[in-house]
Design a protein around this motif. Structure first.
Motif, PDB file in Angstrom:
ATOM      1  N   SER A 260       4.330  -2.237   5.499  1.00 57.77           N
ATOM      2  CA  SER A 260       4.744  -3.498   5.216  1.00 57.77           C
ATOM      3  C   SER A 260       4.699  -4.597   4.533  1.00 57.77           C
ATOM      4  CB  SER A 260       5.011  -4.002   7.374  1.00 57.77           C
ATOM      5  OG  SER A 260       3.647  -4.462   7.318  1.00 57.77           O
ATOM      6  N   THR A 261       3.068  -4.934   3.663  1.00 57.51           N
ATOM      7  CA  THR A 261       3.529  -5.748   2.270  1.00 57.51           C
ATOM      8  C   THR A 261       4.200  -5.835   1.862  1.00 57.51           C
ATOM      9  OG1 THR A 261       1.066  -4.278   2.097  1.00 57.51           O
ATOM     10  CG2 THR A 261       0.754  -5.989   4.166  1.00 57.51           C
ATOM     11  N   ALA A 262       5.001  -4.460   1.600  1.00 57.89           N
ATOM     12  CA  ALA A 262       5.788  -4.511  -0.055  1.00 57.89           C
ATOM     13  C   ALA A 262       6.557  -5.105   0.027  1.00 57.89           C
ATOM     14  CB  ALA A 262       5.729  -3.150   0.345  1.00 57.89           C
ATOM     15  N   THR A 263       7.205  -5.937  -1.451  1.00 53.51           N
ATOM     16  CA  THR A 263       8.153  -7.062  -1.369  1.00 53.51           C
ATOM     17  C   THR A 263       9.085  -5.916  -2.410  1.00 53.51           C
ATOM     18  OG1 THR A 263       7.234  -8.166  -3.232  1.00 53.51           O
ATOM     19  CG2 THR A 263       6.726  -8.891  -0.794  1.00 53.51           C
ATOM     20  N   LEU A 264      10.624  -7.474  -2.023  1.00 58.51           N
ATOM     21  CA  LEU A 264      11.809  -6.275  -2.731  1.00 58.51           C
ATOM     22  C   LEU A 264      11.717  -7.169  -4.221  1.00 58.51           C
ATOM     23  CD1 LEU A 264      14.678  -6.900  -0.480  1.00 58.51           C
ATOM     24  CD2 LEU A 264      13.594  -5.185  -1.283  1.00 58.51           C
ATOM     25  N   ALA A 265      11.894  -6.216  -4.786  1.00 58.59           N
ATOM     26  CA  ALA A 265      11.679  -6.552  -6.537  1.00 58.59           C
ATOM     27  C   ALA A 265      12.739  -5.229  -7.296  1.00 58.59           C
ATOM     28  CB  ALA A 265      10.689  -5.869  -7.202  1.00 58.59           C
TER      29      ALA A 265
ATOM     30  N   PHE B 175       4.245   9.773   7.916  1.00 54.21           N
ATOM     31  CA  PHE B 175       3.741   8.542   6.916  1.00 54.21           C
ATOM     32  C   PHE B 175       3.398   7.541   7.951  1.00 54.21           C
ATOM     33  CE2 PHE B 175       3.541  11.533   3.467  1.00 54.21           C
ATOM     34  CZ  PHE B 175       2.041  12.313   3.602  1.00 54.21           C
ATOM     35  N   ASP B 176       4.600   7.153   8.724  1.00 51.69           N
ATOM     36  CA  ASP B 176       4.869   5.646   9.409  1.00 51.69           C
ATOM     37  C   ASP B 176       5.276   4.924   8.799  1.00 51.69           C
ATOM     38  OD1 ASP B 176       5.180   4.720  11.682  1.00 51.69           O
ATOM     39  OD2 ASP B 176       3.671   4.435  12.313  1.00 51.69           O
ATOM     40  N   ALA B 177       6.044   5.386   7.559  1.00 51.39           N
ATOM     41  CA  ALA B 177       6.240   3.841   6.577  1.00 51.39           C
ATOM     42  C   ALA B 177       7.674   3.395   6.427  1.00 51.39           C
ATOM     43  CB  ALA B 177       6.228   5.215   5.316  1.00 51.39           C
ATOM     44  N   PRO B 178       7.392   1.847   7.213  1.00 52.24           N
ATOM     45  CA  PRO B 178       8.356   0.699   7.520  1.00 52.24           C
ATOM     46  C   PRO B 178       9.199   1.045   5.835  1.00 52.24           C
ATOM     47  CG  PRO B 178       6.798  -0.508   6.906  1.00 52.24           C
ATOM     48  CD  PRO B 178       6.057   0.817   6.937  1.00 52.24           C
ATOM     49  N   LYS B 179       8.541   0.918   4.685  1.00 55.71           N
ATOM     50  CA  LYS B 179       9.678   0.839   3.836  1.00 55.71           C
ATOM     51  C   LYS B 179       9.318   1.927   2.118  1.00 55.71           C
ATOM     52  CE  LYS B 179       8.696  -4.083   3.791  1.00 55.71           C
ATOM     53  NZ  LYS B 179       8.373  -5.387   3.702  1.00 55.71           N
TER      54      LYS B 179
ATOM     55  N   ASN C 175       0.772  -0.726  -0.290  1.00 49.93           N
ATOM     56  CA  ASN C 175      -0.255   0.299   0.047  1.00 49.93           C
ATOM     57  C   ASN C 175       0.558   1.234   0.029  1.00 49.93           C
ATOM     58  OD1 ASN C 175      -2.546  -1.014   0.106  1.00 49.93           O
ATOM     59  ND2 ASN C 175      -2.089  -2.290   2.018  1.00 49.93           N
ATOM     60  N   MET C 176       0.596   2.320  -1.082  1.00 51.57           N
ATOM     61  CA  MET C 176       1.382   3.316  -0.969  1.00 51.57           C
ATOM     62  C   MET C 176       0.552   3.801   0.052  1.00 51.57           C
ATOM     63  SD  MET C 176       3.451   5.157  -2.927  1.00 51.57           S
ATOM     64  CE  MET C 176       2.931   4.199  -5.027  1.00 51.57           C
ATOM     65  N   LEU C 177       1.815   4.963   0.685  1.00 54.64           N
ATOM     66  CA  LEU C 177       1.771   5.698   1.736  1.00 54.64           C
ATOM     67  C   LEU C 177       2.067   7.502   1.389  1.00 54.64           C
ATOM     68  CD1 LEU C 177       2.698   3.609   4.886  1.00 54.64           C
ATOM     69  CD2 LEU C 177       0.758   3.978   3.561  1.00 54.64           C
ATOM     70  N   PHE C 178       3.179   7.514   0.557  1.00 52.60           N
ATOM     71  CA  PHE C 178       3.624   8.173   0.326  1.00 52.60           C
ATOM     72  C   PHE C 178       4.338   8.646  -1.366  1.00 52.60           C
ATOM     73  CE2 PHE C 178       6.877  11.622  -1.022  1.00 52.60           C
ATOM     74  CZ  PHE C 178       6.237  12.386  -0.771  1.00 52.60           C
ATOM     75  N   SER C 179       4.137   9.133  -2.332  1.00 52.06           N
ATOM     76  CA  SER C 179       4.258   9.324  -3.455  1.00 52.06           C
ATOM     77  C   SER C 179       4.763  10.287  -4.421  1.00 52.06           C
ATOM     78  CB  SER C 179       4.395   8.022  -4.511  1.00 52.06           C
ATOM     79  OG  SER C 179       5.394   8.090  -5.481  1.00 52.06           O
ATOM     80  N   ASN C 180       6.113  10.805  -5.114  1.00 53.95           N
ATOM     81  CA  ASN C 180       6.617  12.056  -5.432  1.00 53.95           C
ATOM     82  C   ASN C 180       6.410  11.540  -6.894  1.00 53.95           C
ATOM     83  OD1 ASN C 180       8.939  11.365  -5.236  1.00 53.95           O
ATOM     84  ND2 ASN C 180      10.193  13.171  -4.917  1.00 53.95           N
ATOM     85  N   TRP C 181       6.601  10.087  -7.398  1.00 55.59           N
ATOM     86  CA  TRP C 181       6.243   9.311  -8.952  1.00 55.59           C
ATOM     87  C   TRP C 181       5.082   9.275  -9.119  1.00 55.59           C
ATOM     88  CZ3 TRP C 181      10.167   8.781 -12.178  1.00 55.59           C
ATOM     89  CH2 TRP C 181      10.159   8.440 -12.774  1.00 55.59           C
TER      90      TRP C 181
END
Length: 609
Positions: free
Chosen positions: A488-493, A469-473, A440-446
């Motif tokens: 925290s549900t995002a995964t590495l790619a 935004f209390d973002a872990p990743k 889930n996106m918490l913040f993005s400028n992209w």
């Protein structure tokens, strides 16, 4: 072959080499100290100007907690605007345990102040001057016929034991500079932004040294202005050089000189500026200087120059400032300042380069910085909050590794003191070029569809977004300033564009659960079933799933330095424990990091003995 490929990617895409683990400070929480809040039960009048100046006063009452000295320069005890000073005995959590007022009517202060004397316009903690093991304070009163610098020797209850009066001093701000000349006593910077030395209201500072009796040694005073102290050209009429504080920065560039930051808050049509001065370590005169202002010295900020409600002009950048230490872990001390006429008042963290220019900066206001402040903007209530019209460094008040900065403000004239707490967090760099996919996106400028960045951010600014935004990743790319924060549900790619992925170990939603962490389900992880605070002989548990793995486990201190390699071996699947003997290290915050290949997991440890 895969390892060679990752190395090539790093060389192509990354101009900055990020360490595998680095500690940066970000917003934690804040306290509001004003009448009736946070344990402060003084009776303030509407125009007392409480918190117009303040400082770390040391531990006056001997309870192990740092106390504060706060000026209220327009208090009316004994005469209108005679002024007063408050000693705030603090609790570790930033609330006030009790206070002692010092004025013509309270605190055993026996001198007579005149009307509009503004006693408390400048205050500074100066350590134990008279050798009685109780810290003392310096206080200025700025208006003739009693324009003086008082050295108040205190009792443990905050009352005045006795005082020394240094007369004929005009000081609209005081700053403790540390022991510059090595005589065992704290030296002071006296700020006079209205000085006419060299021109009308150009401003000046005096560096003064006290003798063992708390008197100023006049022959040793160093004046820095447009005509004295080696400054040279650069100060124009009306610029207010000197501001309200001077920040000692140490030897930034390692060349043997001493750097100080001095505000010139009316420079550049009121937008304001800061001078970083390099001082000769013997004469304390200026040997070089650099200026930081709108689009100057690396500070690419647009500052307003409009007329304010109080008939002043511009943002007043540099009106107040203080040292804050190295907040981004690059080995260079950083500076905090403000523009108190920019809307409700903006605070700025200036991350400095070794050449004394600004590497990047972070705003702190109602909308930015992650504190959730609710400040009164100009026009809503008189002249508004004027947040950052004073600043001082409090340090690790909570004794937990955080740092605290005092910031003055308050709408309506009564006065408010804010204590901003910054906490240290490890940001773990997943080695190689990766990004966080899905989640889930918490913040993005992209914007992926157009491949564009809306407002590029520096690494430090992106880190602040993870706090906000209390973002872990966090995914970051230095070349275009993209910043993407996910849960925290995002995964590495793998990133073909050279992005880097980081883990914010301080996020409250950061999970080390085996079935959910970073796509590492069933591979390996740290477990958290050990007590925190941590006993020096407590076992650290970890889990290996599916197959045998080569594991490294390291202990980092709060600055991100590796202090111990606990294990480097192959482990079979299952539950394991390793003991870390913390007896050889001081109490404090540490991080245990477990690594396998390019994947990591980290857990904070609070070591108490």
């Amino acid at each position: 072959m895969r390892r060679i490929f990752f190395t090539i990617e790093l060389i192509i895409f990354n101009t900055t080499v990020f360490p595998q683990s680095q500690t940066l400070y970000g917003p934690d929480l804040f306290r509001v100290i004003e009448e009736g809040q946070s344990g402060f039960n003084a009776n303030l009048d509407m125009a007392d100007r409480f918190s117009r100046d303040h400082d770390n006063a040391g531990d006056i009452n001997g309870d192990g907690v740092t106390d504060l000295v706060v000026g209220a320069r327009s208090d009316d005890d004994g005469a209108i605007d005679a002024g007063a000073v408050y000693i705030l005995f603090m609790n570790q959590d930033g609330t006030v345990q009790s206070h002692q007022k010092i004025s013509m009517l309270e605190g055993d202060f026996t001198d007579t102040l005149n009307e509009s004397n503004y006693f408390g316009y400048g205050v500074a903690g100066i350590g134990d001057i008279d050798g009685d093991a109780v810290p003392d304070i310096a206080v200025s009163s700025i208006s003739p016929p009693n324009n003086s610098l008082y050295i108040l020797h205190l009792n443990t209850d905050g009352t005045v034991k006795d005082f020394i009066k240094n007369e004929n001093i005009i000081s609209q701000g005081l700053s403790a500079l540390g022991d510059l000349n090595g005589d065992g006593r704290i030296d002071l910077a006296i700020c006079n932004p209205n000085s006419n030395d060299g021109g009308v209201n150009r401003g000046a500072i005096d560096i003064v040294f006290l003798d063992s009796t708390s008197h100023i040694i006049d022959s040793n005073t160093v004046t820095i202005s447009s005509t004295q102290g080696g400054f040279g050209d650069g100060i124009e009429n009306g610029e207010g050089f000197g501001g309200r504080e001077v920040a000692p920065l140490g030897d930034i560039d390692g060349d043997g000189t001493i750097e100080i930051a001095v505000g010139s808050f009316k420079a550049d049509d009121g937008r304001g500026a800061i001078w970083i001065l390099s001082l000769d370590p013997i004469t304390f005169t200026v040997v070089s200087k650099s200026k930081i202002g709108e689009n100057q010295g690396g500070f690419n900020e647009l500052l307003p120059e409009a007329t304010n409600n109080n008939s002043s002009n511009g943002a007043m950048f540099g009106h107040a400032l203080c040292k804050v230490g190295d907040l981004n872990g690059d080995g260079v001390p950083d500076l905090m300042t403000g523009a108190n006429q920019f809307n409700e008042g903006y605070a700025y963290i200036l991350y400095l380069n070794a050449d004394k220019s600004v590497k990047t900066f972070q705003r702190i206001n109602n909308e930015e910085g992650g504190f959730g402040l609710e400040l009164v903007a100009s026009g809503q209530n008189g002249n508004g909050e004027r947040f950052t019209r004073s600043m001082s460094f409090l340090g690790d008040l909570r004794q937990d590794g955080t740092i605290a900065v005092n910031v003055g403000g308050g709408a309506g004239g009564t006065g408010t003191l804010y204590i901003l707490f910054f906490k240290p967090c490890n940001f773990e760099n997943e080695e190689g070029t990766y990004f966080w996919q899905g989640g889930n996106m918490l913040f993005s400028n992209w914007t992926h569809s157009s491949q564009t960045v809306d407002g590029p951010l520096s690494f430090e600014q992106c880190v602040f977004k993870t706090f906000e935004f209390d973002a872990p990743k966090m995914t970051f790319k230095e070349e275009d300033g993209r910043c993407i924060c996910k849960d925290s549900t995002a995964t590495l790619a793998f990133s073909s564009e050279g992005s880097l992925s980081f883990i914010n170990t301080c996020s409250s939603v950061y999970s080390l659960d085996i079935d959910n962490y970073s796509g590492m389900s069933g591979e390996f992880n740290l477990l958290t079933n050990y007590p925190n605070p941590f006993n020096p002989t407590t076992m650290i548990p970890f889990f290996i799933g599916l197959e045998s793995r080569e594991i490294q486990m390291k202990i980092f201190n709060i600055t991100g330095q590796i202090i111990e390699l606990l294990i480097d071996d192959i482990f079979e699947p299952g539950y394991h424990e390793i003991q870390w003997n913390g007896n050889q290290h001081p109490s404090g915050i540490y991080f245990v990091k477990i690594t396998s290949g390019h994947k990591t997991a980290t857990q904070k440890i609070i070591l108490l003995k």
